[in-house]
Structure formats: C-alpha cells, structure tokens
Motif scaffolding. Sequence first.
Motif, PDB file in Angstrom:
ATOM      1  N   MET A   1       0.763  -1.314  -0.014  1.00  0.00           N
ATOM      2  CA  MET A   1       0.023  -0.023  -0.050  1.00  0.00           C
ATOM      3  C   MET A   1       0.863   1.388   0.178  1.00  0.00           C
ATOM      4  O   MET A   1       2.007   1.198   0.756  1.00  0.00           O
ATOM      5  CB  MET A   1      -1.034  -0.053   1.305  1.00  0.00           C
ATOM      6  N   ILE A   2       0.553   2.206  -0.729  1.00  0.00           N
ATOM      7  CA  ILE A   2       1.043   3.615  -0.452  1.00  0.00           C
ATOM      8  C   ILE A   2       0.405   4.391   0.179  1.00  0.00           C
ATOM      9  O   ILE A   2      -0.952   4.821  -0.004  1.00  0.00           O
ATOM     10  CB  ILE A   2       1.238   4.007  -2.189  1.00  0.00           C
ATOM     11  N   ARG A   3       0.918   5.021   1.389  1.00  0.00           N
ATOM     12  CA  ARG A   3       0.226   5.669   2.398  1.00  0.00           C
ATOM     13  C   ARG A   3       0.567   7.263   1.949  1.00  0.00           C
ATOM     14  O   ARG A   3       1.696   7.495   1.651  1.00  0.00           O
ATOM     15  CB  ARG A   3       0.546   5.615   3.604  1.00  0.00           C
ATOM     16  N   ILE A   4      -0.156   8.269   1.906  1.00  0.00           N
ATOM     17  CA  ILE A   4       0.000   9.542   1.856  1.00  0.00           C
ATOM     18  C   ILE A   4      -0.683  10.168   2.938  1.00  0.00           C
ATOM     19  O   ILE A   4      -1.632  10.094   3.457  1.00  0.00           O
ATOM     20  CB  ILE A   4      -0.598  10.099   0.396  1.00  0.00           C
ATOM     21  N   VAL A   5       0.288  11.173   3.552  1.00  0.00           N
ATOM     22  CA  VAL A   5      -0.090  11.986   4.559  1.00  0.00           C
ATOM     23  C   VAL A   5       0.331  13.365   4.369  1.00  0.00           C
ATOM     24  O   VAL A   5       1.271  13.701   3.764  1.00  0.00           O
ATOM     25  CB  VAL A   5       0.968  11.513   5.871  1.00  0.00           C
ATOM     26  N   SER A   6      -0.893  14.233   4.722  1.00  0.00           N
ATOM     27  CA  SER A   6      -0.589  15.627   4.753  1.00  0.00           C
ATOM     28  C   SER A   6      -0.662  16.072   6.236  1.00  0.00           C
ATOM     29  O   SER A   6      -1.066  15.434   7.195  1.00  0.00           O
ATOM     30  CB  SER A   6      -1.819  16.311   4.030  1.00  0.00           C
ATOM     31  N   PHE A   7       0.244  17.164   6.542  1.00  0.00           N
ATOM     32  CA  PHE A   7       0.494  17.728   7.804  1.00  0.00           C
ATOM     33  C   PHE A   7       0.891  19.157   7.924  1.00  0.00           C
ATOM     34  O   PHE A   7       1.285  19.732   6.862  1.00  0.00           O
ATOM     35  CB  PHE A   7       1.648  16.590   8.467  1.00  0.00           C
ATOM     36  N   GLY A   8       0.932  19.490   9.168  1.00  0.00           N
ATOM     37  CA  GLY A   8       1.304  21.033   9.118  1.00  0.00           C
ATOM     38  C   GLY A   8       2.588  21.095  10.135  1.00  0.00           C
ATOM     39  O   GLY A   8       2.569  20.386  11.420  1.00  0.00           O
ATOM     40  N   TYR A   9       3.677  21.716   9.723  1.00  0.00           N
ATOM     41  CA  TYR A   9       4.891  21.720  10.344  1.00  0.00           C
ATOM     42  C   TYR A   9       4.737  22.552  11.614  1.00  0.00           C
ATOM     43  O   TYR A   9       5.250  22.315  12.770  1.00  0.00           O
ATOM     44  CB  TYR A   9       6.062  22.446   9.820  1.00  0.00           C
ATOM     45  N   GLY A  10       3.791  23.306  11.817  1.00  0.00           N
ATOM     46  CA  GLY A  10       3.335  24.117  12.838  1.00  0.00           C
ATOM     47  C   GLY A  10       2.790  23.597  13.936  1.00  0.00           C
ATOM     48  O   GLY A  10       2.375  23.911  15.153  1.00  0.00           O
ATOM     49  N   HIS A  11       2.275  22.222  13.733  1.00  0.00           N
ATOM     50  CA  HIS A  11       1.236  21.526  14.700  1.00  0.00           C
ATOM     51  C   HIS A  11       2.448  20.465  15.668  1.00  0.00           C
ATOM     52  O   HIS A  11       2.204  20.259  16.806  1.00  0.00           O
ATOM     53  CB  HIS A  11       0.405  20.590  14.268  1.00  0.00           C
ATOM     54  N   ALA A  12       3.055  19.822  14.886  1.00  0.00           N
ATOM     55  CA  ALA A  12       4.188  18.748  15.217  1.00  0.00           C
ATOM     56  C   ALA A  12       5.179  18.326  14.223  1.00  0.00           C
ATOM     57  O   ALA A  12       5.201  18.888  13.122  1.00  0.00           O
ATOM     58  CB  ALA A  12       3.240  17.343  15.584  1.00  0.00           C
ATOM     59  N   ALA A  13       6.128  17.218  14.842  1.00  0.00           N
ATOM     60  CA  ALA A  13       7.277  17.006  13.783  1.00  0.00           C
ATOM     61  C   ALA A  13       6.488  16.103  12.673  1.00  0.00           C
ATOM     62  O   ALA A  13       5.475  15.562  12.739  1.00  0.00           O
ATOM     63  CB  ALA A  13       8.172  16.050  14.486  1.00  0.00           C
ATOM     64  N   PRO A  14       7.334  16.298  11.707  1.00  0.00           N
ATOM     65  CA  PRO A  14       6.807  15.283  10.596  1.00  0.00           C
ATOM     66  C   PRO A  14       6.885  14.328  10.499  1.00  0.00           C
ATOM     67  O   PRO A  14       7.196  13.514  11.547  1.00  0.00           O
ATOM     68  CB  PRO A  14       7.970  15.919   9.352  1.00  0.00           C
ATOM     69  N   PRO A  15       5.653  13.549  10.119  1.00  0.00           N
ATOM     70  CA  PRO A  15       5.555  12.037  10.154  1.00  0.00           C
ATOM     71  C   PRO A  15       6.699  11.244   9.596  1.00  0.00           C
ATOM     72  O   PRO A  15       7.186  11.594   8.358  1.00  0.00           O
ATOM     73  CB  PRO A  15       4.150  11.645   9.283  1.00  0.00           C
ATOM     74  N   ALA A  16       6.865   9.970  10.009  1.00  0.00           N
ATOM     75  CA  ALA A  16       7.993   9.004   9.297  1.00  0.00           C
ATOM     76  C   ALA A  16       7.312   8.815   7.956  1.00  0.00           C
ATOM     77  O   ALA A  16       6.171   8.545   7.729  1.00  0.00           O
ATOM     78  CB  ALA A  16       8.029   8.010   9.852  1.00  0.00           C
TER      79      ALA A  16
END
Length: 127
Positions: free
Chosen positions: A1-16
């Motif tokens: 499976m290919i997982r895609i994650v969006s995130f905000g640097y201002g909230h927490a560290a980037p995901p692995a």
Amino acid sequence: MIRIVSFGYGHAAPPAAEATYDLRTLFRNPFHDPALKNLTGLDAAVYEHVLATRGADSLAQVVSFLAVGLHDTARGADITIAYGCVGGRHRSVGLARRTQELIQLTGRETAIEHRDVDKPLLPSSAH
C-alpha cells in the motif's frame, strides 16, 4: 500500500515517511485569501486553487510516479509519502489528494491521512 500523509509543520514533527515534501515556501498559500482561509484542501475551492498554482500538479505527477516506483522496488512493502505546509490545512491536503488520485489510476492501493486538517488555524508567514 502507498500511504499519503498531509501535515502541518506548525503542529508537530513531520511523520515518518520515505519521502517528505515541504510546501511552505514552494507554493502560494490559500491562507492569505480571505475567501479560502477558513476552508481546507478538502473543499473544492481550495483544492482547485492549489492545483491552479504553477508547478503544483507537476509535483503531484512526479511524486506519484516516484511513489509507484518505490513501491515496486520495495517488493510490495508499504511506503509513505508526506506533504507538509505551515498548518496542514491547505496546500499539503490538496497535493496529497491529487497524488492519491494519480496513484489510484495505476491500480495501486492507497490510503490517505490528513493529520492536521482539523486543527486550529496557525499564524502564517508571508508564503
């Protein structure tokens, strides 16, 4: 499976992730448009705004191509692609969505997570 994650640097560290794309200075920020500020990349207006930004769709195309290649090289092992922006509500969500759409065209199984889309708006830089 290919997982895609969006995130905000201002909230927490980037995901692995096997690959992380920092969109904070790369593309214009819908946050600065009063009509889009309180929406997210899950809303059509923001999604269209992100994809209308020069280079955004090209990045999604290249990343989807690379993700499929990495997945094949990993002999089917799961891989994760991450997109980050300031708050994780606009640019990262839009690019994650587009990348998932493109990968799904190849028949690969995908999963998408918008880690910070429901978090409060953060003050943004000039980007």
